[in-house]
Write a protein that holds these residues in place. Structure first.
Motif, short mmCIF file in Angstrom:
data_model
loop_
_atom_site.label_atom_id
_atom_site.label_comp_id
_atom_site.label_asym_id
_atom_site.label_seq_id
_atom_site.Cartn_x
_atom_site.Cartn_y
_atom_site.Cartn_z
N ARG A 145 0.84 -1.20 0.00
CA ARG A 145 0.00 0.00 0.00
C ARG A 145 0.88 1.24 0.00
O ARG A 145 1.76 1.37 0.83
N GLY A 172 1.31 5.51 -2.12
CA GLY A 172 0.77 6.50 -3.04
C GLY A 172 1.05 6.14 -4.49
O GLY A 172 1.93 5.31 -4.78
N ASP A 173 0.33 6.78 -5.41
CA ASP A 173 0.49 6.56 -6.85
C ASP A 173 0.51 5.07 -7.17
O ASP A 173 1.53 4.51 -7.58
N ARG A 174 -0.65 4.45 -6.99
CA ARG A 174 -0.74 2.99 -7.13
C ARG A 174 -0.33 2.53 -8.53
O ARG A 174 0.32 1.50 -8.69
N LEU A 175 -0.69 3.30 -9.57
CA LEU A 175 -0.35 2.92 -10.93
C LEU A 175 1.17 2.94 -11.15
O LEU A 175 1.75 2.02 -11.74
N GLY A 176 1.82 4.00 -10.65
CA GLY A 176 3.27 4.06 -10.76
C GLY A 176 3.95 2.96 -9.97
O GLY A 176 4.94 2.36 -10.42
N MET A 177 3.41 2.67 -8.79
CA MET A 177 3.94 1.60 -7.96
C MET A 177 3.83 0.25 -8.66
O MET A 177 4.72 -0.60 -8.58
N SER A 200 -7.60 -1.39 -2.82
CA SER A 200 -6.75 -0.22 -2.60
C SER A 200 -5.27 -0.58 -2.49
O SER A 200 -4.43 0.29 -2.27
N ARG A 215 9.73 5.31 -3.24
CA ARG A 215 8.35 4.81 -3.24
C ARG A 215 8.04 4.18 -1.88
O ARG A 215 7.86 2.96 -1.77
#
Length: 267
Positions: A187, A189-194, A212, A241
């Motif tokens: 978990r 921030g910026d789930r797509l980038g992660m 999430s 990240r």
């Protein structure tokens, strides 16, 4: 398509099946009296009332609503306040309950439900499955197809299918326990980038969005999941990240995704 073949609505191009020790092709009239079938799309008569639909289906099978009330009574209690309402005017959840009632009105030996809760709100889905639980407790065999893995977890046995092929058949607990690699929840921030960064990890067997969070599968089967979580969090921090990483138990959905992934790997 599979359910329609099993209840004798379709004729197979090849192969054979048996339901209740009957052949759906050669014994279709005997079989139809013993099976209940609820299609995915609402297919009752919209201009008839709730009571009229139920009475019609009872007459088709040579019985009556009163004669089969013991079978349908738990569902009928919820439908009775709407007995005079046209089927077209019912909510999605009530339409499904009416369809279930009509599928049961002849007291079948086995019930086929084809994605019965697709498009129904979460509360109605839960109520519907509570009804199925009562029917199952009464001894009725029920086969359900569903795209919802939380519904699959309520079944006694699960068959995972992809493109018409069965990947696995087992109990829900055994399906989840079969997951072969350490699984981590990530978990941040910026789930797509992660997601993109995690897929570049040298030991990433798979990475899937899951609500999430992201579910990261490490390809080192014998490694400690707790240590892998620590290592992955440090690896992400080095790449600016920061994320919360923890080991988790696999769900049926995780197992299904893994089995699909493996099925697409060339032999």
């Amino acid at each position: 398509t599979l359910f329609r073949l099993l209840v004798s609505l379709f004729t197979p191009d090849e192969g054979a099946s048996r339901v209740l020790d009957l052949d759906p092709v050669n014994d279709l009239w005997k079989l139809r009296r013993r099976v209940g079938y609820m299609p995915g799309r609402f297919s009752l008569y919209p201009d008839l009332t709730v009571s009229e639909n139920l009475a019609f289906y009872a007459r088709v099978f040579g019985t009556s609503v009163d004669a089969e009330m013991a079978t349908i009574e738990p569902i009928w209690r919820q439908l009775e306040p709407f007995a005079k309402r046209r089927a077209a005017a019912l909510s999605g959840g009530m339409k499904q309950k009416l369809a279930l009632c009509c599928a049961l009105v002849h007291a079948p030996s086995i019930l086929f439900l084809d994605e019965p809760t697709t498009g129904v709100d979460a509360v109605s889905r839960g109520e519907f499955w509570d009804l199925l639980g009562r029917l199952r407790a009464g001894g009725l065999t029920i086969l359900v197809s569903t795209p919802y893995m939380d519904e699959a977890s309520r079944c006694d046995r699960v068959a995972l299918m992809q493109r018409g092929r069965i990947l696995r058949i087992d109990t829900p607990a055994a399906v989840s326990a079969s997951y072969p690699r350490p699984l981590l929840s990530v978990r941040g921030g910026d789930r797509l980038g992660m997601l993109g960064i995690l897929r570049d990890h040298p030991h990433a067997a798979s990475v899937w969005p899951f609500g999430s969070s992201l579910h990261f599968t490490d390809d080192r089967a014998g490694a400690s999941a707790a240590q892998l979580a620590i290592d992955l969090a440090a690896w992400l921090k080095q790449r600016d990240r920061p994320a919360d990483v923890e080991p988790i138990s696999a769900s049926i959905e995780d197992a299904f995704m893994w089995d699909m992934l493996q099925s697409e790997i060339p032999a």
